[in-house]
Design a protein around this motif. Structure first.
Motif, PDB file in Angstrom:
ATOM      1  N   MET A  59       0.838  -1.210   0.000  1.00 10.13           N
ATOM      2  CA  MET A  59       0.000   0.000   0.000  1.00 10.13           C
ATOM      3  C   MET A  59       0.871   1.257   0.000  1.00 10.13           C
ATOM      4  N   LEU A  60       1.909   1.264   0.824  1.00 15.45           N
ATOM      5  CA  LEU A  60       2.810   2.412   0.877  1.00 15.45           C
ATOM      6  C   LEU A  60       3.547   2.589  -0.449  1.00 15.45           C
ATOM      7  N   ARG A  61       4.007   1.495  -1.029  1.00 16.95           N
ATOM      8  CA  ARG A  61       4.721   1.552  -2.311  1.00 16.95           C
ATOM      9  C   ARG A  61       3.804   2.044  -3.428  1.00 16.95           C
ATOM     10  N   ASP A  62       2.616   1.478  -3.515  1.00 15.56           N
ATOM     11  CA  ASP A  62       1.695   1.844  -4.599  1.00 15.56           C
ATOM     12  C   ASP A  62       1.288   3.310  -4.553  1.00 15.56           C
ATOM     13  N   ALA A  63       1.266   3.891  -3.349  1.00 11.82           N
ATOM     14  CA  ALA A  63       0.920   5.310  -3.204  1.00 11.82           C
ATOM     15  C   ALA A  63       2.120   6.214  -3.486  1.00 11.82           C
ATOM     16  N   GLY A  64       3.328   5.621  -3.522  1.00 17.77           N
ATOM     17  CA  GLY A  64       4.526   6.407  -3.757  1.00 17.77           C
ATOM     18  C   GLY A  64       5.239   6.837  -2.487  1.00 17.77           C
ATOM     19  N   VAL A  65       4.784   6.360  -1.349  1.00 19.56           N
ATOM     20  CA  VAL A  65       5.379   6.752  -0.075  1.00 19.56           C
ATOM     21  C   VAL A  65       6.740   6.076   0.122  1.00 19.56           C
ATOM     22  N   THR A  66       6.864   4.848  -0.355  1.00 24.51           N
ATOM     23  CA  THR A  66       8.119   4.111  -0.214  1.00 24.51           C
ATOM     24  C   THR A  66       8.583   3.587  -1.565  1.00 24.51           C
ATOM     25  N   ARG A  67       9.833   3.185  -1.599  1.00 24.86           N
ATOM     26  CA  ARG A  67      10.414   2.521  -2.768  1.00 24.86           C
ATOM     27  C   ARG A  67      10.900   1.154  -2.313  1.00 24.86           C
ATOM     28  N   THR A  68      10.559   0.121  -3.077  1.00 27.55           N
ATOM     29  CA  THR A  68      10.959  -1.242  -2.773  1.00 27.55           C
ATOM     30  C   THR A  68      11.954  -1.713  -3.816  1.00 27.55           C
ATOM     31  N   ARG A  69      12.970  -2.412  -3.346  1.00 27.56           N
ATOM     32  CA  ARG A  69      13.991  -2.966  -4.230  1.00 27.56           C
ATOM     33  C   ARG A  69      14.186  -4.430  -3.871  1.00 27.56           C
ATOM     34  N   GLN A  70      14.188  -5.265  -4.889  1.00 25.71           N
ATOM     35  CA  GLN A  70      14.428  -6.683  -4.659  1.00 25.71           C
ATOM     36  C   GLN A  70      15.844  -7.041  -5.079  1.00 25.71           C
ATOM     37  N   GLU A  71      16.501  -7.811  -4.235  1.00 24.10           N
ATOM     38  CA  GLU A  71      17.853  -8.283  -4.507  1.00 24.10           C
ATOM     39  C   GLU A  71      17.855  -9.775  -4.196  1.00 24.10           C
ATOM     40  N   SER A  72      17.886 -10.583  -5.250  1.00 26.70           N
ATOM     41  CA  SER A  72      17.791 -12.028  -5.110  1.00 26.70           C
ATOM     42  C   SER A  72      16.460 -12.351  -4.424  1.00 26.70           C
ATOM     43  N   THR A  73      16.495 -12.979  -3.272  1.00 26.75           N
ATOM     44  CA  THR A  73      15.252 -13.320  -2.581  1.00 26.75           C
ATOM     45  C   THR A  73      14.885 -12.324  -1.488  1.00 26.75           C
ATOM     46  N   ARG A  74      15.685 -11.292  -1.321  1.00 25.18           N
ATOM     47  CA  ARG A  74      15.429 -10.305  -0.267  1.00 25.18           C
ATOM     48  C   ARG A  74      14.806  -9.040  -0.847  1.00 25.18           C
ATOM     49  N   CYS A  75      13.953  -8.412  -0.054  1.00 28.00           N
ATOM     50  CA  CYS A  75      13.343  -7.140  -0.445  1.00 28.00           C
ATOM     51  C   CYS A  75      13.779  -6.063   0.542  1.00 28.00           C
ATOM     52  N   PHE A  76      13.998  -4.879  -0.004  1.00 28.04           N
ATOM     53  CA  PHE A  76      14.414  -3.728   0.794  1.00 28.04           C
ATOM     54  C   PHE A  76      13.440  -2.588   0.529  1.00 28.04           C
ATOM     55  N   VAL A  77      13.254  -1.757   1.527  1.00 28.91           N
ATOM     56  CA  VAL A  77      12.307  -0.646   1.411  1.00 28.91           C
ATOM     57  C   VAL A  77      12.934   0.613   1.987  1.00 28.91           C
ATOM     58  N   GLU A  78      12.597   1.739   1.368  1.00 32.87           N
ATOM     59  CA  GLU A  78      13.046   3.037   1.880  1.00 32.87           C
ATOM     60  C   GLU A  78      11.936   4.065   1.675  1.00 32.87           C
ATOM     61  N   LEU A  79      11.933   5.062   2.521  1.00 29.98           N
ATOM     62  CA  LEU A  79      10.973   6.151   2.440  1.00 29.98           C
ATOM     63  C   LEU A  79      11.373   7.092   1.306  1.00 29.98           C
ATOM     64  N   ARG A  80      10.423   7.516   0.514  1.00 26.61           N
ATOM     65  CA  ARG A  80      10.689   8.450  -0.587  1.00 26.61           C
ATOM     66  C   ARG A  80      10.485   9.891  -0.099  1.00 26.61           C
ATOM     67  N   ARG A  81      11.234  10.254   0.919  1.00 28.02           N
ATOM     68  CA  ARG A  81      11.053  11.564   1.559  1.00 28.02           C
ATOM     69  C   ARG A  81      11.200  12.716   0.574  1.00 28.02           C
ATOM     70  N   SER A  82      12.253  12.693  -0.223  1.00 19.82           N
ATOM     71  CA  SER A  82      12.497  13.795  -1.152  1.00 19.82           C
ATOM     72  C   SER A  82      11.341  13.951  -2.140  1.00 19.82           C
ATOM     73  N   ASP A  83      10.871  12.846  -2.697  1.00 23.14           N
ATOM     74  CA  ASP A  83       9.748  12.899  -3.644  1.00 23.14           C
ATOM     75  C   ASP A  83       8.480  13.404  -2.962  1.00 23.14           C
ATOM     76  N   LEU A  84       8.225  12.930  -1.745  1.00 16.07           N
ATOM     77  CA  LEU A  84       7.033  13.377  -1.018  1.00 16.07           C
ATOM     78  C   LEU A  84       7.127  14.860  -0.655  1.00 16.07           C
ATOM     79  N   ASP A  85       8.309  15.290  -0.219  1.00 15.77           N
ATOM     80  CA  ASP A  85       8.480  16.700   0.137  1.00 15.77           C
ATOM     81  C   ASP A  85       8.351  17.612  -1.079  1.00 15.77           C
ATOM     82  N   THR A  86       8.792  17.131  -2.231  1.00 17.13           N
ATOM     83  CA  THR A  86       8.655  17.913  -3.463  1.00 17.13           C
ATOM     84  C   THR A  86       7.192  18.008  -3.884  1.00 17.13           C
TER      85      THR A  86
END
Length: 119
Positions: A59-86
């Motif tokens: 839900m957070l990713r689809d709204a653009g709040v976070t960015r998800t990255r997959q590396e092999s079998t692991r997933c990583f997530v980060e807040l898209r603060r700069s995009d949201l603040d812009t």
């Protein structure tokens, strides 16, 4: 490997971002990610089933709040603060400030924090 789609900043809508931020678990995830670091999904602790946590992260990713990255079998997530603040200046700071003040999402933590009895 399937590529995850993330909305561009101009595709983010206030309604979708607010919908994503309307749940205490999702607000808690944003609070945890507000330190600016990318986190593995396994580092996140919330009082919900893994499938429910996955739903909240989607839900957070689809709204653009976070960015998800997959590396092999692991997933990583980060807040898209700069995009949201812009796109929505001041919104994230207001949400985080109110969430801290009211302890919304306080039950979400990092695994290392959950294991530390000193909090």
């Amino acid at each position: 490997m399937k590529q995850t789609r993330h909305p561009e900043p101009d595709e983010m809508t206030l309604i979708e971002v607010m919908r994503a931020l309307s749940d205490p678990i999702r607000v808690g995830l944003v609070r945890v990610l507000a330190d600016g670091r990318e986190r593995g999904w396994g580092e996140l602790r919330a009082p919900v089933a893994k499938s429910t946590l996955s739903h909240h992260l989607r839900m957070l990713r689809d709204a653009g709040v976070t960015r998800t990255r997959q590396e092999s079998t692991r997933c990583f997530v980060e807040l898209r603060r700069s995009d949201l603040d812009t796109r929505f200046p001041g919104l994230l700071d207001a949400v985080l400030g109110a969430a801290h003040g009211d302890d919304v999402g306080g039950q979400v933590a990092l695994a290392s924090d959950a294991d530390d009895p000193t909090g």
